[in-house]
Design a protein around this motif. Structure first.
Motif, PDB file in Angstrom:
ATOM      1  N   LEU A 155      -0.159  -1.356   7.518  1.00  0.00           N
ATOM      2  CA  LEU A 155      -1.374  -0.687   7.978  1.00  0.00           C
ATOM      3  C   LEU A 155      -1.529   0.623   7.222  1.00  0.00           C
ATOM      4  O   LEU A 155      -0.611   1.451   7.212  1.00  0.00           O
ATOM      5  CB  LEU A 155      -1.298  -0.387   9.473  1.00  0.00           C
ATOM      6  N   CYS A 156      -2.686   0.835   6.627  1.00  0.00           N
ATOM      7  CA  CYS A 156      -2.991   2.073   5.908  1.00  0.00           C
ATOM      8  C   CYS A 156      -4.345   2.566   6.389  1.00  0.00           C
ATOM      9  O   CYS A 156      -5.348   1.849   6.266  1.00  0.00           O
ATOM     10  CB  CYS A 156      -3.048   1.832   4.404  1.00  0.00           C
ATOM     11  N   ASN A 166      -6.952   5.286  14.199  1.00  0.00           N
ATOM     12  CA  ASN A 166      -7.263   3.867  14.051  1.00  0.00           C
ATOM     13  C   ASN A 166      -5.998   3.031  13.907  1.00  0.00           C
ATOM     14  O   ASN A 166      -5.912   1.927  14.443  1.00  0.00           O
ATOM     15  CB  ASN A 166      -8.200   3.643  12.860  1.00  0.00           C
ATOM     16  N   VAL A 167      -5.013   3.555  13.188  1.00  0.00           N
ATOM     17  CA  VAL A 167      -3.734   2.854  13.064  1.00  0.00           C
ATOM     18  C   VAL A 167      -3.074   2.746  14.432  1.00  0.00           C
ATOM     19  O   VAL A 167      -2.508   1.704  14.774  1.00  0.00           O
ATOM     20  CB  VAL A 167      -2.827   3.556  12.028  1.00  0.00           C
ATOM     21  N   SER A 193       0.567   5.373   6.606  1.00  0.00           N
ATOM     22  CA  SER A 193       0.906   3.978   6.321  1.00  0.00           C
ATOM     23  C   SER A 193       2.132   3.595   7.139  1.00  0.00           C
ATOM     24  O   SER A 193       3.084   4.378   7.235  1.00  0.00           O
ATOM     25  CB  SER A 193       1.216   3.775   4.835  1.00  0.00           C
ATOM     26  N   TYR A 194       2.097   2.397   7.711  1.00  0.00           N
ATOM     27  CA  TYR A 194       3.208   1.866   8.483  1.00  0.00           C
ATOM     28  C   TYR A 194       3.460   0.426   8.077  1.00  0.00           C
ATOM     29  O   TYR A 194       2.509  -0.328   7.837  1.00  0.00           O
ATOM     30  CB  TYR A 194       2.902   1.858   9.979  1.00  0.00           C
ATOM     31  N   ILE A 195       4.733   0.037   8.046  1.00  0.00           N
ATOM     32  CA  ILE A 195       5.101  -1.376   7.917  1.00  0.00           C
ATOM     33  C   ILE A 195       5.623  -1.812   9.279  1.00  0.00           C
ATOM     34  O   ILE A 195       6.470  -1.142   9.878  1.00  0.00           O
ATOM     35  CB  ILE A 195       6.160  -1.596   6.825  1.00  0.00           C
ATOM     36  N   ILE A 196       5.096  -2.923   9.746  1.00  0.00           N
ATOM     37  CA  ILE A 196       5.448  -3.433  11.066  1.00  0.00           C
ATOM     38  C   ILE A 196       5.956  -4.860  10.928  1.00  0.00           C
ATOM     39  O   ILE A 196       5.336  -5.671  10.241  1.00  0.00           O
ATOM     40  CB  ILE A 196       4.220  -3.416  12.015  1.00  0.00           C
ATOM     41  N   HIS A 197       7.080  -5.156  11.564  1.00  0.00           N
ATOM     42  CA  HIS A 197       7.560  -6.533  11.671  1.00  0.00           C
ATOM     43  C   HIS A 197       7.289  -6.978  13.099  1.00  0.00           C
ATOM     44  O   HIS A 197       7.729  -6.333  14.046  1.00  0.00           O
ATOM     45  CB  HIS A 197       9.050  -6.622  11.355  1.00  0.00           C
ATOM     46  N   VAL A 198       6.566  -8.078  13.215  1.00  0.00           N
ATOM     47  CA  VAL A 198       6.183  -8.613  14.523  1.00  0.00           C
ATOM     48  C   VAL A 198       6.980  -9.888  14.751  1.00  0.00           C
ATOM     49  O   VAL A 198       6.937 -10.813  13.936  1.00  0.00           O
ATOM     50  CB  VAL A 198       4.669  -8.903  14.581  1.00  0.00           C
ATOM     51  N   SER A 199       7.715  -9.944  15.863  1.00  0.00           N
ATOM     52  CA  SER A 199       8.552 -11.099  16.204  1.00  0.00           C
ATOM     53  C   SER A 199       7.985 -11.818  17.416  1.00  0.00           C
ATOM     54  O   SER A 199       7.368 -11.203  18.280  1.00  0.00           O
ATOM     55  CB  SER A 199       9.980 -10.644  16.531  1.00  0.00           C
TER      56      SER A 199
END
Length: 89
Positions: A47-48, A53-54, A4-10
């Motif tokens: 994303l999990c 695939n991630v 699992s990842y947390i992504i901040h997109v700017s």
């Protein structure tokens, strides 16, 4: 291996179908989680799924849909989280 990842997109990522496009790609790659707008104009994506695939999804997030302009992504791995689908909020 599931991750699992947390992504901040700017960048120019709100009002350009970024979340809906992320959902379509996540479904294509078999990834669960979410995409939601943040008050600072960024989009947060969880994303999990299976590591390969991630990784594909992370590559896609670096560019996003053609209507967006991604300036930067900040990726942080987090403890595995179980989601049954990919939602947008």
């Amino acid at each position: 291996m599931n991750v699992s990842y947390i992504i901040h997109v700017s960048g120019k990522v709100q009002g350009v179908y970024f979340r809906a496009s992320s959902q379509q790609k996540a479904i294509e790659y078999g990834i669960s989680g979410y995409a939601r707008n943040l008050t600072d104009g960024d989009v947060e994506v969880l994303l999990c799924g299976e590591q390969d695939n991630v990784n594909k999804m992370l590559e896609w997030l670096n560019q996003g849909p053609s209507t967006a302009r991604v300036d930067k992504i900040n990726v942080k791995q987090v403890e595995w989280q179980q989601y049954n689908f990919f939602s947008i909020g």
